[in-house]
Write a protein that holds these residues in place. Structure first.
Motif, PDB file in Angstrom:
ATOM      1  N   ILE A  51       0.835  -1.202   0.000  1.00  8.98           N
ATOM      2  CA  ILE A  51       0.000   0.000   0.000  1.00  8.98           C
ATOM      3  C   ILE A  51       0.872   1.255   0.000  1.00  8.98           C
ATOM      4  O   ILE A  51       1.691   1.453   0.900  1.00  8.98           O
ATOM      5  N   GLY A  52       0.708   2.083  -1.009  1.00  9.93           N
ATOM      6  CA  GLY A  52       1.265   3.427  -1.032  1.00  9.93           C
ATOM      7  C   GLY A  52       2.773   3.558  -1.019  1.00  9.93           C
ATOM      8  O   GLY A  52       3.287   4.551  -0.504  1.00  9.93           O
ATOM      9  N   GLU A 136      -3.874   3.065   4.350  1.00  8.79           N
ATOM     10  CA  GLU A 136      -3.702   4.380   3.731  1.00  8.79           C
ATOM     11  C   GLU A 136      -3.764   5.495   4.768  1.00  8.79           C
ATOM     12  O   GLU A 136      -2.988   6.458   4.704  1.00  8.79           O
TER      13      GLU A 136
END
Length: 177
Positions: A51-52, A136
């Protein structure tokens, strides 16, 4: 002719960071498939996802979600693996939200990493969509200065409840009465 990296450094760095995160996720998928799937702390509703992942001060940082844990992961700074004094030695790294303690490790496809646990085990998560949203939010807090709350989701009033102290303790929302 100028290489793309020199002409479009931000785009290339973002692509490199994302690709690094995906290679790391592949390593964790292999571990999950071979070793973890039948263990009692494995949440079968979840999968492995990077994620990210993005560049940060010469390294790459993001959140790794697995059916067993959710960690902030950073590509280990040069020399980290060699300078650690043992498997339990910590590494203190600075982020906009403040300093965090990371544990050095090595994952086959990417080499040395450092990780800080956010959640383990993952029994409180029912699906990947909500798990992804928490990852997130954690990353947004990590990359936000202490005096500037994360504002990446203006329609998410629960983000106002996140503070650095709770983030560092692995608690994303403060309970208020």
């Amino acid at each position: 002719m100028t290489p793309d990296r020199e002409r479009y450094p931000r785009r290339s760095e973002r692509t490199d960071a994302s690709a690094w995160g995906e290679r790391l996720a592949e390593g964790y998928r292999g571990i999950s498939d071979r070793i973890m799937r039948e263990l009692p702390f494995f949440n079968k509703a979840l999968s492995v996802e990077a994620i990210g992942f993005r560049g940060h001060e010469g390294g790459i940082v993001g959140v790794m979600v697995t059916p067993r844990f959710m960690n902030v992961v950073i590509s280990a700074p040069h020399g980290t693996a060699q300078s650690s004094t043992g498997p339990r030695s910590g590494l203190r790294l600075r982020f906009p939200c403040g300093a965090l303690e990371f544990s050095p490790a090595e994952v086959a496809p990417v080499g040395p990493i450092a990780s800080a646990s956010l959640f383990s085990p993952m029994f409180g998560f029912d699906d990947m969509a909500s798990t992804r949203a928490i990852a997130e939010a954690a990353l947004a807090v990590l990359m936000s200065p202490v005096d500037h709350p994360a504002s990446h989701w203006p329609n998410a009033p629960w983000l106002g409840l996140i503070d650095r102290r709770h983030f560092l303790r692995g608690e994303l929302a403060e309970r208020r009465t």
